[in-house]
Design a protein around this motif. Sequence first.
Motif, PDB file in Angstrom:
ATOM      1  N   PRO A  55       0.827  -1.211   0.000  1.00 45.57           N
ATOM      2  CA  PRO A  55       0.000   0.000   0.000  1.00 45.57           C
ATOM      3  C   PRO A  55       0.860   1.260   0.000  1.00 45.57           C
ATOM      4  CG  PRO A  55      -0.900  -1.613   1.517  1.00 45.57           C
ATOM      5  CD  PRO A  55       0.430  -2.152   1.063  1.00 45.57           C
ATOM      6  N   ARG A  56       0.375   2.302  -0.664  1.00 42.73           N
ATOM      7  CA  ARG A  56       1.142   3.531  -0.802  1.00 42.73           C
ATOM      8  C   ARG A  56       1.018   4.436   0.418  1.00 42.73           C
ATOM      9  NH1 ARG A  56       2.294   4.445  -6.236  1.00 42.73           N
ATOM     10  NH2 ARG A  56       3.552   6.189  -5.469  1.00 42.73           N
ATOM     11  N   ALA A  57      -0.003   4.223   1.231  1.00 41.30           N
ATOM     12  CA  ALA A  57      -0.170   5.026   2.443  1.00 41.30           C
ATOM     13  C   ALA A  57       0.583   4.396   3.602  1.00 41.30           C
ATOM     14  CB  ALA A  57      -1.654   5.157   2.792  1.00 41.30           C
ATOM     15  N   ARG A  58       1.010   5.219   4.524  1.00 41.23           N
ATOM     16  CA  ARG A  58       1.663   4.709   5.728  1.00 41.23           C
ATOM     17  C   ARG A  58       0.588   4.180   6.670  1.00 41.23           C
ATOM     18  NH1 ARG A  58       5.383   8.865   8.818  1.00 41.23           N
ATOM     19  NH2 ARG A  58       6.401   8.773   6.765  1.00 41.23           N
ATOM     20  N   LEU A  59       0.608   2.877   6.920  1.00 45.49           N
ATOM     21  CA  LEU A  59      -0.432   2.248   7.726  1.00 45.49           C
ATOM     22  C   LEU A  59      -0.036   2.197   9.193  1.00 45.49           C
ATOM     23  CD1 LEU A  59      -1.449  -0.763   5.428  1.00 45.49           C
ATOM     24  CD2 LEU A  59      -2.417   1.538   5.506  1.00 45.49           C
ATOM     25  N   ARG A  60      -0.969   2.543  10.033  1.00 44.71           N
ATOM     26  CA  ARG A  60      -0.807   2.405  11.482  1.00 44.71           C
ATOM     27  C   ARG A  60      -1.311   1.023  11.910  1.00 44.71           C
ATOM     28  NH1 ARG A  60      -0.615   7.109  14.704  1.00 44.71           N
ATOM     29  NH2 ARG A  60      -1.862   5.975  16.251  1.00 44.71           N
ATOM     30  N   PRO A  61      -0.967   0.580  13.100  1.00 45.18           N
ATOM     31  CA  PRO A  61      -1.483  -0.705  13.581  1.00 45.18           C
ATOM     32  C   PRO A  61      -3.003  -0.778  13.543  1.00 45.18           C
ATOM     33  CG  PRO A  61       0.307   0.046  14.991  1.00 45.18           C
ATOM     34  CD  PRO A  61       0.024   1.165  14.040  1.00 45.18           C
ATOM     35  N   GLU A  62      -3.668   0.370  13.824  1.00 38.66           N
ATOM     36  CA  GLU A  62      -5.130   0.378  13.800  1.00 38.66           C
ATOM     37  C   GLU A  62      -5.653   0.104  12.387  1.00 38.66           C
ATOM     38  OE1 GLU A  62      -3.932   3.488  16.950  1.00 38.66           O
ATOM     39  OE2 GLU A  62      -3.187   2.730  15.023  1.00 38.66           O
ATOM     40  N   HIS A  63      -4.994   0.689  11.380  1.00 41.05           N
ATOM     41  CA  HIS A  63      -5.382   0.406   9.999  1.00 41.05           C
ATOM     42  C   HIS A  63      -5.269  -1.084   9.700  1.00 41.05           C
ATOM     43  CE1 HIS A  63      -4.084   4.769   9.001  1.00 41.05           C
ATOM     44  NE2 HIS A  63      -5.388   4.718   9.006  1.00 41.05           N
ATOM     45  N   GLU A  64      -4.180  -1.668  10.143  1.00 44.49           N
ATOM     46  CA  GLU A  64      -3.929  -3.078   9.855  1.00 44.49           C
ATOM     47  C   GLU A  64      -4.981  -3.975  10.493  1.00 44.49           C
ATOM     48  OE1 GLU A  64       0.039  -3.608  11.197  1.00 44.49           O
ATOM     49  OE2 GLU A  64       0.954  -2.576   9.483  1.00 44.49           O
ATOM     50  N   VAL A  65      -5.458  -3.599  11.683  1.00 42.33           N
ATOM     51  CA  VAL A  65      -6.514  -4.374  12.347  1.00 42.33           C
ATOM     52  C   VAL A  65      -7.800  -4.322  11.527  1.00 42.33           C
ATOM     53  CG1 VAL A  65      -8.017  -4.481  14.368  1.00 42.33           C
ATOM     54  CG2 VAL A  65      -5.562  -4.138  14.661  1.00 42.33           C
ATOM     55  N   TRP A  66      -8.191  -3.113  11.095  1.00 41.35           N
ATOM     56  CA  TRP A  66      -9.409  -2.975  10.298  1.00 41.35           C
ATOM     57  C   TRP A  66      -9.275  -3.699   8.956  1.00 41.35           C
ATOM     58  CZ3 TRP A  66     -13.498  -1.797  12.795  1.00 41.35           C
ATOM     59  CH2 TRP A  66     -13.509  -0.832  13.802  1.00 41.35           C
ATOM     60  N   LEU A  67      -8.120  -3.583   8.316  1.00 42.25           N
ATOM     61  CA  LEU A  67      -7.914  -4.229   7.020  1.00 42.25           C
ATOM     62  C   LEU A  67      -7.950  -5.754   7.138  1.00 42.25           C
ATOM     63  CD1 LEU A  67      -5.143  -1.897   5.564  1.00 42.25           C
ATOM     64  CD2 LEU A  67      -7.446  -2.224   4.615  1.00 42.25           C
ATOM     65  N   ALA A  68      -7.451  -6.265   8.259  1.00 39.37           N
ATOM     66  CA  ALA A  68      -7.505  -7.714   8.485  1.00 39.37           C
ATOM     67  C   ALA A  68      -8.955  -8.179   8.647  1.00 39.37           C
ATOM     68  CB  ALA A  68      -6.678  -8.086   9.714  1.00 39.37           C
ATOM     69  N   ALA A  69      -9.750  -7.384   9.360  1.00 38.19           N
ATOM     70  CA  ALA A  69     -11.170  -7.721   9.529  1.00 38.19           C
ATOM     71  C   ALA A  69     -11.893  -7.657   8.181  1.00 38.19           C
ATOM     72  CB  ALA A  69     -11.822  -6.761  10.518  1.00 38.19           C
ATOM     73  N   HIS A  70     -11.544  -6.686   7.349  1.00 36.63           N
ATOM     74  CA  HIS A  70     -12.119  -6.577   6.010  1.00 36.63           C
ATOM     75  C   HIS A  70     -11.765  -7.805   5.188  1.00 36.63           C
ATOM     76  CE1 HIS A  70     -11.670  -5.352   1.713  1.00 36.63           C
ATOM     77  NE2 HIS A  70     -12.814  -4.719   1.921  1.00 36.63           N
ATOM     78  N   TRP A  71     -10.520  -8.254   5.279  1.00 31.80           N
ATOM     79  CA  TRP A  71     -10.070  -9.447   4.563  1.00 31.80           C
ATOM     80  C   TRP A  71     -10.875 -10.671   4.985  1.00 31.80           C
ATOM     81  CZ3 TRP A  71      -6.602 -10.861   0.780  1.00 31.80           C
ATOM     82  CH2 TRP A  71      -6.219 -12.207   0.731  1.00 31.80           C
ATOM     83  N   ARG A  72     -11.017 -10.860   6.280  1.00 27.43           N
ATOM     84  CA  ARG A  72     -11.769 -12.027   6.769  1.00 27.43           C
ATOM     85  C   ARG A  72     -13.219 -11.984   6.338  1.00 27.43           C
ATOM     86  NH1 ARG A  72      -8.710 -10.799  11.407  1.00 27.43           N
ATOM     87  NH2 ARG A  72     -10.512  -9.778  12.358  1.00 27.43           N
ATOM     88  N   SER A  73     -13.783 -10.768   6.326  1.00 23.49           N
ATOM     89  CA  SER A  73     -15.187 -10.620   5.960  1.00 23.49           C
ATOM     90  C   SER A  73     -15.458 -10.977   4.506  1.00 23.49           C
ATOM     91  CB  SER A  73     -15.632  -9.170   6.221  1.00 23.49           C
ATOM     92  OG  SER A  73     -16.939  -8.934   5.758  1.00 23.49           O
ATOM     93  N   HIS A  74     -14.520 -10.640   3.623  1.00 28.75           N
ATOM     94  CA  HIS A  74     -14.764 -10.833   2.193  1.00 28.75           C
ATOM     95  C   HIS A  74     -14.079 -12.066   1.610  1.00 28.75           C
ATOM     96  CE1 HIS A  74     -16.917  -7.068   1.444  1.00 28.75           C
ATOM     97  NE2 HIS A  74     -16.080  -6.495   2.304  1.00 28.75           N
ATOM     98  N   ARG A  75     -13.046 -12.556   2.265  1.00 28.41           N
ATOM     99  CA  ARG A  75     -12.334 -13.690   1.709  1.00 28.41           C
ATOM    100  C   ARG A  75     -12.640 -15.000   2.449  1.00 28.41           C
ATOM    101  NH1 ARG A  75      -8.713 -11.672  -2.183  1.00 28.41           N
ATOM    102  NH2 ARG A  75      -9.578  -9.631  -2.659  1.00 28.41           N
ATOM    103  N   ASN A  76     -13.567 -14.901   3.415  1.00 30.09           N
ATOM    104  CA  ASN A  76     -14.067 -16.105   4.116  1.00 30.09           C
ATOM    105  C   ASN A  76     -12.956 -16.952   4.709  1.00 30.09           C
ATOM    106  OD1 ASN A  76     -16.822 -15.587   3.468  1.00 30.09           O
ATOM    107  ND2 ASN A  76     -16.437 -16.370   1.415  1.00 30.09           N
ATOM    108  N   THR A  77     -11.970 -16.303   5.315  1.00 32.21           N
ATOM    109  CA  THR A  77     -10.924 -17.037   5.984  1.00 32.21           C
ATOM    110  C   THR A  77     -11.115 -16.896   7.472  1.00 32.21           C
ATOM    111  OG1 THR A  77      -9.479 -15.123   5.894  1.00 32.21           O
ATOM    112  CG2 THR A  77      -9.303 -16.722   4.118  1.00 32.21           C
ATOM    113  N   PRO A  78     -10.716 -17.854   8.278  1.00 34.40           N
ATOM    114  CA  PRO A  78     -10.936 -17.787   9.726  1.00 34.40           C
ATOM    115  C   PRO A  78     -10.070 -16.716  10.373  1.00 34.40           C
ATOM    116  CG  PRO A  78      -9.607 -19.716   9.140  1.00 34.40           C
ATOM    117  CD  PRO A  78     -10.074 -19.117   7.850  1.00 34.40           C
TER     118      PRO A  78
END
Length: 317
Positions: free
Chosen positions: A294-317
């Motif tokens: 990603p081109r933006a500087r991600l904070r730990p909080e961003h990474e938490v939300w992005l991980a939840a987004h991944w799980r929600s759409h990619r159906n991984t545990p």
Amino acid sequence: MTTAWLVLAVGEERQHGGNDGYDDDPSQHYSWDDTVPNHANLKVGDVIALWDKKQLLGLGVISQIETGSEVKTLYFCPVCKKADFKRRKKLKPTCLCNKCGAQFEEPGSKTKTVVTYRSRHGETWMDGRGLLTGAELRALCDSPRSQLSMRPARWEKLRDALLALEGIDAEDLDMDDAQADEDTVRKPIAGGHRMANVKTRQGQPAFRKQLLKDHGQVCAFTGPAPTAALQAAHLYSFAEESEHHDWGGLLLRNDVHSLFDRGQIAVNPDTGLIDVDEELLTYPAYADLHGKIPRARLRPEHEVWLAAHWRSHRNTP
């Protein structure tokens, strides 16, 4: 004759003394409410031309108008109680009333439930940035000296002014075809306003302004982009949360935002790299993003939300 509307759209500065501003995307939609003069006069099929006081930004045909409601904070002069004042960036006191001349640091305020409107015109959008100056656009209005943010004009006059420019021909301005051709996808939806139950995102302009301050004019996935092309994207479902979480959003280009919301573009939490859905890999612009950082500087909080987004759409545990 076709009605055209010259409407003011100046990004984060699009606000007046009376309110906190509006969330616009000039090439797609324009927002206003019933505190604005002419608020109920725009119709499906009208031409809408957006400007920033200095120049034309572009134009299109209104294909639908959504209505909703929200509780809005309205501000007024504490002396004469009128909402017609301006906020000054350099002078003190900060506010100057255009009606009574009073100067004050903080305006009065009240809350009011307003009817909200949002026009859709992206199907016929023509980028016209810089083709006509502010003075030329004012002269085309029914009332050239009007100070209103939504001003009526004649499409025929606007069309003739554009056709007089070098490099512009009639095919570039086939707004009439967009209104009359039943076979084209650019045909506006007939029948006046499209009534819809719309949940307006309160605080969205401030949320976007903060993201621009944090990240600059940069799409988090694709890199630098014009402000008008950037949207404030929540990394979670705002419809479910109804709250703007700190570090819960990133700026995304309009098309990327739409694909992100569908889960077709996501960030793999195991690798930290952008993952593009297989369906999109046939499109070079999106295929080039796959596997990139990603081109933006991600904070730990961003990474938490992005991980939840991944799980929600990619159906991984």
